[in-house]
Structure formats: structure tokens, C-alpha cells
Design a protein around this motif. Structure first.
Motif, PDB file in Angstrom:
ATOM      1  N   TYR A  80       0.832  -1.199   0.000  1.00 28.51           N
ATOM      2  CA  TYR A  80       0.000   0.000   0.000  1.00 28.51           C
ATOM      3  C   TYR A  80       0.870   1.253   0.000  1.00 28.51           C
ATOM      4  CZ  TYR A  80      -3.399   3.379   1.836  1.00 28.51           C
ATOM      5  OH  TYR A  80      -4.196   4.466   2.028  1.00 28.51           O
ATOM      6  N   MET A  81       1.873   1.265   0.892  1.00 27.90           N
ATOM      7  CA  MET A  81       2.699   2.452   1.009  1.00 27.90           C
ATOM      8  C   MET A  81       3.573   2.653  -0.210  1.00 27.90           C
ATOM      9  SD  MET A  81       3.672   2.613   4.999  1.00 27.90           S
ATOM     10  CE  MET A  81       4.709   4.052   4.862  1.00 27.90           C
ATOM     11  N   GLU A  82       4.106   1.556  -0.745  1.00 24.89           N
ATOM     12  CA  GLU A  82       4.921   1.695  -1.951  1.00 24.89           C
ATOM     13  C   GLU A  82       4.108   2.352  -3.055  1.00 24.89           C
ATOM     14  OE1 GLU A  82       6.683  -2.086  -3.134  1.00 24.89           O
ATOM     15  OE2 GLU A  82       7.483  -2.220  -1.084  1.00 24.89           O
ATOM     16  N   GLY A  83       2.866   1.875  -3.203  1.00 28.55           N
ATOM     17  CA  GLY A  83       1.993   2.438  -4.231  1.00 28.55           C
ATOM     18  C   GLY A  83       1.753   3.915  -4.007  1.00 28.55           C
ATOM     19  N   LEU A  84       1.404   4.273  -2.772  1.00 29.46           N
ATOM     20  CA  LEU A  84       1.146   5.686  -2.452  1.00 29.46           C
ATOM     21  C   LEU A  84       2.394   6.533  -2.663  1.00 29.46           C
ATOM     22  CD1 LEU A  84      -0.964   6.255   0.781  1.00 29.46           C
ATOM     23  CD2 LEU A  84      -1.572   6.736  -1.578  1.00 29.46           C
ATOM     24  N   GLU A  85       3.539   6.019  -2.204  1.00 30.21           N
ATOM     25  CA  GLU A  85       4.768   6.791  -2.313  1.00 30.21           C
ATOM     26  C   GLU A  85       5.126   7.042  -3.772  1.00 30.21           C
ATOM     27  OE1 GLU A  85       7.748   5.029   0.262  1.00 30.21           O
ATOM     28  OE2 GLU A  85       6.332   5.091   1.942  1.00 30.21           O
ATOM     29  N   ARG A  86       4.972   6.001  -4.594  1.00 32.93           N
ATOM     30  CA  ARG A  86       5.237   6.174  -6.030  1.00 32.93           C
ATOM     31  C   ARG A  86       4.315   7.238  -6.610  1.00 32.93           C
ATOM     32  NH1 ARG A  86       6.185   0.724  -6.516  1.00 32.93           N
ATOM     33  NH2 ARG A  86       4.003   0.318  -6.997  1.00 32.93           N
ATOM     34  N   MET A  87       3.039   7.140  -6.244  1.00 32.65           N
ATOM     35  CA  MET A  87       2.053   8.065  -6.788  1.00 32.65           C
ATOM     36  C   MET A  87       2.367   9.513  -6.386  1.00 32.65           C
ATOM     37  SD  MET A  87      -1.100   9.770  -6.120  1.00 32.65           S
ATOM     38  CE  MET A  87      -2.024   8.964  -4.830  1.00 32.65           C
ATOM     39  N   PHE A  88       2.667   9.731  -5.103  1.00 35.19           N
ATOM     40  CA  PHE A  88       2.938  11.099  -4.658  1.00 35.19           C
ATOM     41  C   PHE A  88       4.289  11.606  -5.183  1.00 35.19           C
ATOM     42  CE2 PHE A  88      -0.549  10.261  -1.665  1.00 35.19           C
ATOM     43  CZ  PHE A  88      -1.290  11.411  -1.896  1.00 35.19           C
ATOM     44  N   ALA A  89       5.253  10.702  -5.327  1.00 34.01           N
ATOM     45  CA  ALA A  89       6.545  11.111  -5.894  1.00 34.01           C
ATOM     46  C   ALA A  89       6.349  11.597  -7.320  1.00 34.01           C
ATOM     47  CB  ALA A  89       7.544   9.955  -5.844  1.00 34.01           C
ATOM     48  N   SER A  90       5.524  10.881  -8.090  1.00 29.42           N
ATOM     49  CA  SER A  90       5.353  11.305  -9.476  1.00 29.42           C
ATOM     50  C   SER A  90       4.527  12.590  -9.551  1.00 29.42           C
ATOM     51  CB  SER A  90       4.793  10.176 -10.352  1.00 29.42           C
ATOM     52  OG  SER A  90       3.401  10.129 -10.269  1.00 29.42           O
ATOM     53  N   ARG A  91       3.572  12.755  -8.643  1.00 29.84           N
ATOM     54  CA  ARG A  91       2.826  14.025  -8.581  1.00 29.84           C
ATOM     55  C   ARG A  91       3.769  15.179  -8.250  1.00 29.84           C
ATOM     56  NH1 ARG A  91      -2.663  12.554  -8.487  1.00 29.84           N
ATOM     57  NH2 ARG A  91      -3.571  14.637  -8.384  1.00 29.84           N
ATOM     58  N   ALA A  92       4.673  14.947  -7.307  1.00 31.50           N
ATOM     59  CA  ALA A  92       5.623  15.993  -6.907  1.00 31.50           C
ATOM     60  C   ALA A  92       6.467  16.397  -8.116  1.00 31.50           C
ATOM     61  CB  ALA A  92       6.518  15.492  -5.774  1.00 31.50           C
ATOM     62  N   ARG A  93       6.972  15.406  -8.831  1.00 37.27           N
ATOM     63  CA  ARG A  93       7.786  15.698 -10.022  1.00 37.27           C
ATOM     64  C   ARG A  93       7.003  16.499 -11.048  1.00 37.27           C
ATOM     65  NH1 ARG A  93       8.811  10.479  -9.985  1.00 37.27           N
ATOM     66  NH2 ARG A  93      10.478   9.884  -8.643  1.00 37.27           N
TER      67      ARG A  93
END
Length: 173
Positions: A80-93
């Protein structure tokens, strides 16, 4: 006027933009959390910010055996966290921010989300909390809003609540 009064001791005050701020953003898998995060990126973020994305999730378990349930939760939490972290990292970029400056906190008990945030804030220096105020998706309408209310009342930290506004237009109040 004494020399002291007219004193030239500008301690070379840093501009606000050079000051490091620690920002906690409450996130779950909901649209509200994404909106609050985007709002932070667009209107609030500064180059020196360090951001903690504070996760929530429902403790979903199918096992009645507590040890098994715990293992299951750990595994689920990982995915769950890996998915969220990937998603927010790409949003940040996408917003031109560096995800390297973001770290991740975690709480897996959404009904206690408000408490989890205030506890975290007591133990870690935080200058600003950003929270979507219709988010934390999966639990009953009765809780909705209560997390942000709780945080505002109990954290002692300036808190920015971001209502979900799907049209992107400012509502005329």
C-alpha cells in the motif's frame, strides 16, 4: 537617537524562502488527499521545505489469528505504502518538486488519524500541517471532517485544511 536605537544589526535575516520548514501532509488513497497535496505543491511549497507524507489506511485483515493478521497487515502496508509513495513522488515531479525532500510517516488506524497526527507532531518538529478536509476515504461519513477538526483543535500547529473542489473554480461563498 542612540547608536543602539538606529542599530545596524540586521543579523543578515534570512528571507522566508531560505528558511527550512517542516510540513506534514496527511495522505490516504483518496482524491481529497491528492487534491490537498497538489494544492500544497502549487500554492504553498517552498524550495527548502522538507515534507512528511503521513499515511493512513484501514487495517484490513481476514485472519482471526493475531500473529497472522499482523504479518498480513505488514505485507499489505508494504504494498500500500509503496503504491502511495510512487504516486505522490510522481505528482511531486509533475509540479517540479523533488520527491527526495519528502519522507513518509505512517499510521494504520484511520479513526485515530487525528490522534496519530497530533502524537507525531508532539514528537517531531512540524511547522505546518496540510490536510484535506473531506478525505480519508474508506470510513463512515460520521468521521469525515472530524480528523481535520481534531488536528486543528489539538495539534498546536498551524493547519491548512483543503476542501475538495473538483471544479477547480473557487466557490463564491
Amino acid at each position: 537617537m542612540s547608536a543602539q536605537a538606529s542599530g545596524h544589526h540586521h543579523h543578515h535575516r534570512k528571507s522566508v524562502f531560505e528558511t527550512e520548514r517542516r510540513v506534514l501532509i496527511a495522505v490516504d488513497g483518496s482524491q481529497n488527499a491528492e487534491y490537498a497535496f497538489d494544492f500544497y505543491c502549487l500554492f504553498v511549497s517552498r524550495p527548502k521545505d522538507s515534507v512528511v507524507l503521513f499515511h493512513f489506511m484501514d487495517p484490513v485483515s481476514t485472519s482471526s489469528d493475531p500473529d497472522l493478521a499482523f504479518e498480513e497487515l505488514k505485507r499489505y502496508k508494504g504494498h500500500y505504502m509503496e503504491g502511495l509513495e510512487r504516486m505522490f513522488a510522481s505528482r511531486a515531479r509533475k509540479h517540479g518538486l523533488n520527491p527526495e525532500s519528502m519522507s513518509f510517516g505512517f499510521s494504520c488506524d484511520p479513526p485515530e488519524a487525528g490522534k496519530a497526527i497530533t502524537t507525531y507532531v508532539r514528537q517531531n518538529p512540524v511547522d505546518l500541517i496540510v490536510i484535506g478536509c473531506r478525505g480519508l476515504s474508506k470510513f463512515k461519513k460520521a468521521f469525515i471532517g472530524s480528523v481535520s477538526d481534531y488536528v486543528i483543535r489539538n495539534s498546536g500547529v498551524p493547519t491548512l485544511t483543503v476542501p475538495l473542489n473538483t471544479s477547480g473554480q473557487q466557490k463564491n461563498s
